[in-house]
Design a protein around this motif. Structure first.
Motif, mmCIF file in Angstrom:
data_model
loop_
_atom_site.group_PDB
_atom_site.id
_atom_site.type_symbol
_atom_site.label_atom_id
_atom_site.label_comp_id
_atom_site.label_asym_id
_atom_site.label_seq_id
_atom_site.Cartn_x
_atom_site.Cartn_y
_atom_site.Cartn_z
ATOM 1 N N LEU A 1 0.830 -1.206 0.000
ATOM 2 C CA LEU A 1 0.000 0.000 0.000
ATOM 3 C C LEU A 1 0.864 1.255 0.000
ATOM 4 O O LEU A 1 0.604 2.204 -0.750
ATOM 5 C CB LEU A 1 -0.932 0.002 1.214
ATOM 6 C CG LEU A 1 -1.804 1.234 1.388
ATOM 7 C CD1 LEU A 1 -2.819 1.347 0.263
ATOM 8 C CD2 LEU A 1 -2.515 1.182 2.726
ATOM 9 N N THR A 2 1.904 1.255 0.797
ATOM 10 C CA THR A 2 2.819 2.396 0.857
ATOM 11 C C THR A 2 3.491 2.615 -0.500
ATOM 12 O O THR A 2 3.575 3.753 -0.979
ATOM 13 C CB THR A 2 3.879 2.182 1.949
ATOM 14 O OG1 THR A 2 3.210 2.032 3.203
ATOM 15 C CG2 THR A 2 4.838 3.341 2.026
ATOM 16 N N ALA A 3 3.955 1.544 -1.107
ATOM 17 C CA ALA A 3 4.622 1.651 -2.413
ATOM 18 C C ALA A 3 3.662 2.177 -3.479
ATOM 19 O O ALA A 3 4.044 3.007 -4.313
ATOM 20 C CB ALA A 3 5.192 0.304 -2.827
ATOM 21 N N LEU A 4 2.420 1.729 -3.447
ATOM 22 C CA LEU A 4 1.441 2.198 -4.425
ATOM 23 C C LEU A 4 1.111 3.668 -4.200
ATOM 24 O O LEU A 4 1.011 4.439 -5.155
ATOM 25 C CB LEU A 4 0.173 1.345 -4.368
ATOM 26 C CG LEU A 4 -0.927 1.730 -5.350
ATOM 27 C CD1 LEU A 4 -0.424 1.735 -6.791
ATOM 28 C CD2 LEU A 4 -2.112 0.774 -5.188
ATOM 29 N N ALA A 5 0.967 4.068 -2.942
ATOM 30 C CA ALA A 5 0.701 5.476 -2.641
ATOM 31 C C ALA A 5 1.875 6.350 -3.086
ATOM 32 O O ALA A 5 1.673 7.435 -3.648
ATOM 33 C CB ALA A 5 0.433 5.653 -1.146
ATOM 34 N N GLU A 6 3.099 5.896 -2.860
ATOM 35 C CA GLU A 6 4.278 6.644 -3.303
ATOM 36 C C GLU A 6 4.327 6.741 -4.822
ATOM 37 O O GLU A 6 4.625 7.804 -5.375
ATOM 38 C CB GLU A 6 5.552 5.991 -2.777
ATOM 39 C CG GLU A 6 5.760 6.173 -1.294
ATOM 40 C CD GLU A 6 6.950 5.388 -0.756
ATOM 41 O OE1 GLU A 6 7.505 4.523 -1.481
ATOM 42 O OE2 GLU A 6 7.322 5.631 0.399
ATOM 43 N N ALA A 7 4.042 5.642 -5.504
ATOM 44 C CA ALA A 7 4.044 5.653 -6.966
ATOM 45 C C ALA A 7 2.949 6.568 -7.499
ATOM 46 O O ALA A 7 3.160 7.300 -8.473
ATOM 47 C CB ALA A 7 3.865 4.236 -7.506
ATOM 48 N N GLY A 8 1.794 6.527 -6.851
ATOM 49 C CA GLY A 8 0.700 7.405 -7.260
ATOM 50 C C GLY A 8 1.049 8.863 -7.073
ATOM 51 O O GLY A 8 0.819 9.690 -7.964
ATOM 52 N N ALA A 9 1.604 9.195 -5.926
ATOM 53 C CA ALA A 9 1.998 10.573 -5.654
ATOM 54 C C ALA A 9 3.068 11.034 -6.641
ATOM 55 O O ALA A 9 3.014 12.156 -7.149
ATOM 56 C CB ALA A 9 2.497 10.709 -4.218
ATOM 57 N N ALA A 10 4.030 10.168 -6.924
ATOM 58 C CA ALA A 10 5.094 10.525 -7.874
ATOM 59 C C ALA A 10 4.511 10.793 -9.256
ATOM 60 O O ALA A 10 4.918 11.750 -9.932
ATOM 61 C CB ALA A 10 6.133 9.406 -7.934
ATOM 62 N N TRP B 1 1.083 14.243 -0.923
ATOM 63 C CA TRP B 1 0.229 13.452 -1.805
ATOM 64 C C TRP B 1 0.366 11.952 -1.531
ATOM 65 O O TRP B 1 -0.600 11.203 -1.675
ATOM 66 C CB TRP B 1 0.502 13.791 -3.277
ATOM 67 C CG TRP B 1 -0.293 14.985 -3.673
ATOM 68 C CD1 TRP B 1 0.163 16.242 -3.911
ATOM 69 C CD2 TRP B 1 -1.720 15.052 -3.806
ATOM 70 N NE1 TRP B 1 -0.885 17.082 -4.185
ATOM 71 C CE2 TRP B 1 -2.059 16.372 -4.132
ATOM 72 C CE3 TRP B 1 -2.746 14.124 -3.677
ATOM 73 C CZ2 TRP B 1 -3.368 16.788 -4.339
ATOM 74 C CZ3 TRP B 1 -4.061 14.540 -3.880
ATOM 75 C CH2 TRP B 1 -4.362 15.854 -4.206
ATOM 76 N N THR B 2 1.534 11.528 -1.100
ATOM 77 C CA THR B 2 1.678 10.129 -0.695
ATOM 78 C C THR B 2 0.753 9.827 0.479
ATOM 79 O O THR B 2 0.048 8.810 0.492
ATOM 80 C CB THR B 2 3.144 9.821 -0.313
ATOM 81 O OG1 THR B 2 3.973 10.026 -1.458
ATOM 82 C CG2 THR B 2 3.299 8.394 0.182
ATOM 83 N N LEU C 1 -6.469 4.937 -0.046
ATOM 84 C CA LEU C 1 -6.378 3.514 -0.374
ATOM 85 C C LEU C 1 -6.693 2.627 0.821
ATOM 86 O O LEU C 1 -7.226 1.533 0.662
ATOM 87 C CB LEU C 1 -4.995 3.186 -0.921
ATOM 88 C CG LEU C 1 -4.653 3.811 -2.269
ATOM 89 C CD1 LEU C 1 -3.214 3.503 -2.637
ATOM 90 C CD2 LEU C 1 -5.601 3.342 -3.349
ATOM 91 N N SER C 2 -6.366 3.091 2.009
ATOM 92 C CA SER C 2 -6.670 2.283 3.197
ATOM 93 C C SER C 2 -8.176 2.210 3.440
ATOM 94 O O SER C 2 -8.665 1.265 4.046
ATOM 95 C CB SER C 2 -5.959 2.847 4.426
ATOM 96 O OG SER C 2 -6.519 4.083 4.795
ATOM 97 N N GLN C 3 -8.914 3.180 2.930
ATOM 98 C CA GLN C 3 -10.371 3.210 3.095
ATOM 99 C C GLN C 3 -11.097 2.558 1.929
ATOM 100 O O GLN C 3 -12.265 2.209 2.047
ATOM 101 C CB GLN C 3 -10.856 4.652 3.244
ATOM 102 C CG GLN C 3 -10.315 5.329 4.472
ATOM 103 C CD GLN C 3 -10.588 6.825 4.478
ATOM 104 O OE1 GLN C 3 -11.086 7.397 3.520
ATOM 105 N NE2 GLN C 3 -10.239 7.467 5.583
ATOM 106 N N ASP C 4 -10.431 2.424 0.786
ATOM 107 C CA ASP C 4 -11.075 1.909 -0.419
ATOM 108 C C ASP C 4 -10.127 0.956 -1.130
ATOM 109 O O ASP C 4 -9.357 1.362 -1.996
ATOM 110 C CB ASP C 4 -11.467 3.078 -1.340
ATOM 111 C CG ASP C 4 -12.116 2.619 -2.637
ATOM 112 O OD1 ASP C 4 -12.595 1.467 -2.713
ATOM 113 O OD2 ASP C 4 -12.137 3.414 -3.594
ATOM 114 N N GLU C 5 -10.199 -0.314 -0.756
ATOM 115 C CA GLU C 5 -9.288 -1.295 -1.340
ATOM 116 C C GLU C 5 -9.482 -1.441 -2.843
ATOM 117 O O GLU C 5 -8.535 -1.705 -3.570
ATOM 118 C CB GLU C 5 -9.445 -2.646 -0.653
ATOM 119 C CG GLU C 5 -8.902 -2.656 0.757
ATOM 120 C CD GLU C 5 -8.803 -4.053 1.333
ATOM 121 O OE1 GLU C 5 -8.726 -5.023 0.559
ATOM 122 O OE2 GLU C 5 -8.790 -4.159 2.557
#
Length: 135
Positions: free
Chosen positions: A5-14, A75-76, A83-87
């Motif tokens: 989840l962290t990696a996806l949030a970081e990729a999304g923010a980037a 943004w991350t 994402l933690s609220q909406d899988e």
């Protein structure tokens, strides 16, 4: 929070901040707003205002990459909470990241992260970037 989840949030923010003030911004913005819209109209409206404000900052900056780097962490966090609220949003974000990366020019596809660590007077530096460090 899981590493995935962290990696996806970081990729999304980037992807989001890399697209700001580029030709792919409007499409990226629309994709992010669809994600936040799934969580409700209030979150969508807040995300829309924030996206527009942040993109304006990047567009007006004399050093836009510095502004993008500053926007990466907030943004991350925003995307990680979402994402933690909406899988189900995880797949949509992963698809958006892939789409944005494919459309960005080569030098914009991967965010550049710079870290300088200096120890003085018998000091010790313990540093990490994009991960966890447990001592």
């Amino acid at each position: 929070m899981s590493q995935e989840l962290t990696a996806l949030a970081e990729a999304g923010a980037a992807a989001v901040v890399a697209a700001m003030a580029t030709d792919v911004w409007q499409r990226t913005r629309d994709g992010v707003l669809r994600l936040f819209g799934r969580a409700g109209p209030g979150l969508r409206a807040a995300a829309e205002a924030r996206l527009d404000d942040d993109a304006a900052l990047v567009g007006a900056a004399t050093a836009p990459d510095e502004v993008r780097r500053a926007l990466l962490a907030p943004w991350t966090q925003e995307l990680a909470v979402l994402l933690s609220q909406d899988e189900a949003g995880r797949r949509a974000l992963a698809e958006l990241v892939a789409e944005v990366r494919a459309q960005l020019p080569g030098e914009r596809r991967t965010p550049a992260c710079e870290q300088t660590n200096t120890a003085h007077d018998s000091g010790t530096v313990i540093a990490v970037q994009h991960g966890d460090l447990h001592t």
